[in-house]
Design a protein around this motif. Structure first.
Motif, short mmCIF file in Angstrom:
data_model
loop_
_atom_site.label_atom_id
_atom_site.label_comp_id
_atom_site.label_asym_id
_atom_site.label_seq_id
_atom_site.Cartn_x
_atom_site.Cartn_y
_atom_site.Cartn_z
N SER A 28 -60.05 -82.55 29.55
CA SER A 28 -60.87 -83.37 28.44
C SER A 28 -62.07 -82.63 27.49
N VAL A 29 -62.11 -82.95 26.43
CA VAL A 29 -63.30 -82.38 25.68
C VAL A 29 -64.82 -82.78 26.12
N ILE A 30 -65.45 -81.97 26.61
CA ILE A 30 -66.92 -82.53 26.98
C ILE A 30 -67.85 -82.67 25.74
N VAL A 31 -68.33 -83.77 25.47
CA VAL A 31 -69.27 -84.11 24.53
C VAL A 31 -70.55 -83.71 24.99
N ASP A 32 -71.22 -82.82 24.61
CA ASP A 32 -72.48 -82.65 24.66
C ASP A 32 -73.56 -82.51 23.86
N LEU A 39 -68.91 -84.57 18.72
CA LEU A 39 -68.69 -85.89 18.88
C LEU A 39 -67.14 -86.24 18.76
N PRO A 40 -66.44 -87.13 19.21
CA PRO A 40 -65.26 -87.46 18.95
C PRO A 40 -64.62 -87.44 17.45
N SER A 41 -63.94 -86.96 16.86
CA SER A 41 -63.21 -86.90 15.56
C SER A 41 -62.23 -87.96 15.23
N SER A 42 -62.58 -88.72 13.97
CA SER A 42 -61.62 -89.49 13.17
C SER A 42 -60.29 -88.83 12.97
N THR A 43 -60.45 -87.68 12.83
CA THR A 43 -59.29 -86.81 12.27
C THR A 43 -58.37 -86.21 13.37
N VAL A 44 -58.95 -86.23 14.62
CA VAL A 44 -58.18 -85.80 15.72
C VAL A 44 -57.47 -86.48 16.57
N THR A 45 -56.32 -86.32 17.14
CA THR A 45 -55.47 -87.35 17.66
C THR A 45 -55.09 -86.73 18.98
N ASN A 46 -54.55 -87.71 19.90
CA ASN A 46 -54.10 -87.27 21.20
C ASN A 46 -54.92 -86.30 22.17
N SER A 101 -77.67 -92.31 13.67
CA SER A 101 -77.14 -93.20 12.29
C SER A 101 -75.66 -92.64 12.07
N ASN A 102 -75.25 -91.81 12.63
CA ASN A 102 -73.85 -91.54 12.36
C ASN A 102 -72.71 -92.53 12.86
N THR A 103 -71.68 -92.44 12.57
CA THR A 103 -70.49 -93.23 12.94
C THR A 103 -69.76 -92.45 13.99
N LEU A 104 -69.41 -93.19 15.11
CA LEU A 104 -68.75 -92.48 16.38
C LEU A 104 -67.48 -93.18 16.27
N THR A 105 -66.45 -92.71 16.11
CA THR A 105 -65.16 -93.04 16.27
C THR A 105 -64.07 -92.64 17.22
N ILE A 106 -63.72 -93.50 18.00
CA ILE A 106 -62.27 -93.07 18.77
C ILE A 106 -61.20 -93.58 18.15
N ALA A 107 -60.47 -92.32 17.51
CA ALA A 107 -59.52 -92.73 16.66
C ALA A 107 -58.15 -93.27 17.62
N PHE A 162 -70.24 -97.66 15.85
CA PHE A 162 -69.16 -97.39 17.01
C PHE A 162 -67.88 -97.95 16.70
N ILE A 163 -67.06 -97.10 16.43
CA ILE A 163 -65.71 -97.71 16.21
C ILE A 163 -64.55 -97.35 17.27
N HIS A 164 -64.07 -98.30 17.93
CA HIS A 164 -62.87 -97.90 19.00
C HIS A 164 -61.68 -98.30 18.46
N GLN A 165 -60.70 -97.45 17.95
CA GLN A 165 -59.34 -97.74 17.60
C GLN A 165 -58.37 -97.02 18.74
N GLY A 166 -58.95 -96.26 19.68
CA GLY A 166 -58.26 -95.56 20.48
C GLY A 166 -57.48 -96.31 21.86
N ASP A 167 -56.68 -95.57 22.71
CA ASP A 167 -56.23 -96.15 23.96
C ASP A 167 -57.39 -96.74 24.82
N LEU A 168 -58.34 -95.80 25.18
CA LEU A 168 -59.11 -96.19 26.28
C LEU A 168 -60.65 -95.85 26.09
N LEU A 169 -61.38 -96.68 26.45
CA LEU A 169 -62.80 -96.23 26.38
C LEU A 169 -63.27 -96.88 27.79
N LYS A 170 -63.53 -95.77 28.72
CA LYS A 170 -63.81 -95.84 30.14
C LYS A 170 -65.11 -95.57 30.48
N ILE A 171 -65.87 -96.78 30.91
CA ILE A 171 -67.22 -96.69 31.29
C ILE A 171 -67.56 -96.88 32.76
#
Length: 264
Positions: free
Chosen positions: A28-32, A37-44, A57-63, A82-91
């Motif tokens: 996985s890509v570590i977000v530090d 931050l997760p990119s809306s233009t990157v997939t898989n 105040s940015n937009t965070l998108t799980i594509a 915060f936009i979640h359109q992806g497969d899984l958001l695991k907390i």
């Protein structure tokens, strides 16, 4: 020589046996920081947050096709969207999301699941408006939903809408049954004719009007609820936004800590 054993009972937090199993997946890509931050233009891609990240105040998108893990003790916070359109958001356990902005989960008509999996004692709090969009619209499958476990907490302070969702519950309880999950809606709540949950291990507190969303088997306070309403938990404060983290705290457990003192 006289040996005296004194057992002192201390209040502490018993470690969860499952807490160590929820971490960053391999590869996985570590977000530090804000630059990765997760990119809306990157997939898989699977992202992982292992510390507190404030996306401001940015937009965070799980594509779509992406996933995001928030591992033990980490927090995502921000004032943006915060936009979640992806497969899984695991907390993971004792991790959470604290949003002072708005959030939208699901991709309308995508035909694919958008899942939020909340481990025990995790939390999701949003101060602004929160919307769930239905992936199954015009498609044979797909849903946007939460999986909740013991003492996980969803707190929605702004308006809530899932008016496109009509055929499935919003929350699936997958805990042990020893502790309830908690959903709090402080403002106007609108569904699409569906129910919140089919489990009576979910407590639903609604402090304002509710339209087109039934409790199912969840333990409901009823709409426009107050602390005197049925099923209102004693530790939930009326009209207070930002209590999800505290409400998700594991219960203290008595732990025996033997100490050996040797007297001559």
């Amino acid at each position: 020589m006289r040996i005296q054993v004194i057992a002192i009972l201390l209040w502490g937090l018993a470690p969860f046996s499952y807490a160590q199993t929820c971490g960053c997946p391999a590869g996985s890509v570590i977000v530090d920081n804000l630059s990765n931050l997760p990119s809306s233009t990157v997939t898989n891609t699977t992202y992982c947050v292992n510390q507190t990240i404030d996306f401001g105040s940015n937009t965070l998108t799980i594509a779509p096709t992406n996933s995001l893990y928030i591992v033990n003790g980490a927090i995502i916070k921000g004032t943006g969207t915060f936009i979640h359109q992806g497969d899984l958001l695991k907390i993971c356990n004792r991790s959470g999301i604290i949003l002072n902005g708005a959030a939208t989960f699901g991709l309308y008509g995508s035909g694919k699941n958008t899942t939020v999996e909340m481990e025990a004692s995790s939390y999701f709090s949003v101060k602004g408006a929160f919307s769930l969009l239905d992936p199954s619209f015009g498609m044979p499958s797909g849903k946007t939903y939460f999986i909740m476990k013991d003492k996980s907490v969803i707190e929605i302070c702004g308006t809530y809408s899932s008016n496109t969702i009509s055929s499935y519950p919003i929350v699936e309880y997958q805990g042990t049954g020893k502790k309830k999950a908690l959903v709090i809606n402080e403002s106007h709540t609108v569904g699409g004719g569906n129910v919140l949950s089919e489990s009576d291990n979910v407590i639903w507190v609604t402090m304002s009007q509710v339209d087109d969303l039934g409790p199912g088997n969840a333990l409901w306070t009823g709409q426009n609820a107050t602390p005197s309403s049925p099923n209102w938990p004693a530790d939930v404060e009326d009209g207070v936004c930002g209590q999800a983290m505290d409400l998700s705290e594991p219960d203290p457990v008595m732990i025996a800590n033997p100490m050996i003192h040797v007297y001559h």
